[in-house]
Design a protein around this motif. Structure first.
Motif, PDB file in Angstrom:
ATOM      1  N   ASP A  33     -19.559 -60.096-100.783  1.00 36.51           N
ATOM      2  CA  ASP A  33     -19.456 -59.174 -99.871  1.00 36.51           C
ATOM      3  C   ASP A  33     -18.212 -58.722 -99.861  1.00 36.51           C
ATOM      4  N   LYS A  34     -17.024 -59.054-100.023  1.00 32.45           N
ATOM      5  CA  LYS A  34     -15.781 -58.376-100.149  1.00 32.45           C
ATOM      6  C   LYS A  34     -15.766 -57.268-101.214  1.00 32.45           C
ATOM      7  N   THR A  35     -16.548 -57.516-102.158  1.00 32.31           N
ATOM      8  CA  THR A  35     -16.487 -56.435-103.403  1.00 32.31           C
ATOM      9  C   THR A  35     -17.265 -55.176-102.885  1.00 32.31           C
ATOM     10  N   THR A  36     -18.502 -55.521-102.451  1.00 32.23           N
ATOM     11  CA  THR A  36     -18.919 -54.065-101.778  1.00 32.23           C
ATOM     12  C   THR A  36     -18.563 -53.657-100.658  1.00 32.23           C
ATOM     13  N   SER A  37     -17.976 -54.283 -99.765  1.00 32.05           N
ATOM     14  CA  SER A  37     -17.322 -53.624 -98.656  1.00 32.05           C
ATOM     15  C   SER A  37     -15.884 -52.815 -98.978  1.00 32.05           C
ATOM     16  N   ARG A  38     -15.374 -53.286-100.277  1.00 27.93           N
ATOM     17  CA  ARG A  38     -14.259 -52.486-100.847  1.00 27.93           C
ATOM     18  C   ARG A  38     -14.671 -51.097-101.481  1.00 27.93           C
ATOM     19  N   LEU A  39     -15.680 -51.409-101.967  1.00 25.85           N
ATOM     20  CA  LEU A  39     -16.346 -49.944-102.587  1.00 25.85           C
ATOM     21  C   LEU A  39     -16.815 -49.156-101.825  1.00 25.85           C
ATOM     22  N   ILE A  40     -17.526 -49.884-100.620  1.00 28.03           N
ATOM     23  CA  ILE A  40     -17.983 -48.693 -99.567  1.00 28.03           C
ATOM     24  C   ILE A  40     -16.715 -48.051 -98.806  1.00 28.03           C
ATOM     25  N   ARG A  41     -15.922 -48.649 -98.883  1.00 27.01           N
ATOM     26  CA  ARG A  41     -14.680 -47.932 -98.142  1.00 27.01           C
ATOM     27  C   ARG A  41     -13.911 -46.745 -99.386  1.00 27.01           C
TER      28      ARG A  41
END
Length: 194
Positions: free
Chosen positions: A157-165
């Protein structure tokens, strides 16, 4: 030695490469299948080579690819390519590999294809694996909420959250959880509390 990162492919470049891999019979099926997994499902080569034939699930006419939970649906042209690859995998005729479970078996007994070698071969056919994966994950995140992408493709989840930002995606405020249930005491507009 300085390591440089290539920028992710543009969406047009990704789709062009995907179309070429689905139709170009001059490219070995093994490379076409691996490249499509990188371009469509945002998988790193190190993970692609660890897939087994059991990760390609046939359910009637439907084909799924187990990358996370739930398994991801495979579009018909990609499914045909994966099934063709499984039926004709390389390195299966050696005395050490006749029953290999790897989707991409290597030359050594019981070992999958080497990720560095697969990456180099993909590069030779015009699919820079890391750039392809970056383009694919970013496109997924523009279309779906980060937690959904993370679960389906096996990302954190942290990877996808970072990429969304980083990409300015519109799903940054998506709240994961069971949205089928109504909060306690919530009543739809126009309904009475009786």
């Amino acid at each position: 030695m300085k390591v440089s990162r290539r920028a992710a492919l543009s969406e047009d470049e990704r789709l062009d490469a995907l179309g070429r891999l689905l139709t170009d019979a001059d490219v070995p099926v093994r490379l076409r299948a691996a490249g499509v997994i990188a371009l469509l499902y945002a998988q790193p080569v190190s993970r692609i080579v660890r897939l087994s034939v059991d990760d390609v699930i046939r359910d009637g006419d439907t084909v799924l690819l187990r990358l996370g939970e739930p398994a991801s649906p495979v579009p018909a042209p990609v499914a045909a390519l994966l099934l063709e690859h499984i039926a004709n995998r390389d390195n299966m005729n050696t005395a050490t590999n006749p029953a290999s479970c790897w989707l991409f078996p290597g030359r050594r007994a019981g070992q999958p294809f080497r990720p560095d070698h697969l990456s180099a071969l993909l590069n030779e056919v015009g699919v820079p694996a890391a750039a392809a994966r970056g383009a694919a994950i970013r496109q997924q995140l523009l279309e779906l909420p980060g937690p959904v992408v993370a679960d389906a493709l096996g990302y954190h989840d942290k990877t996808t959250s970072r990429l969304i930002r980083e990409t300015g995606g519109t799903w940054s405020r998506y709240a994961p959880g069971d949205h089928a249930r109504s909060p306690t005491g919530w009543v739809p507009r126009g309904a009475s509390n009786s």
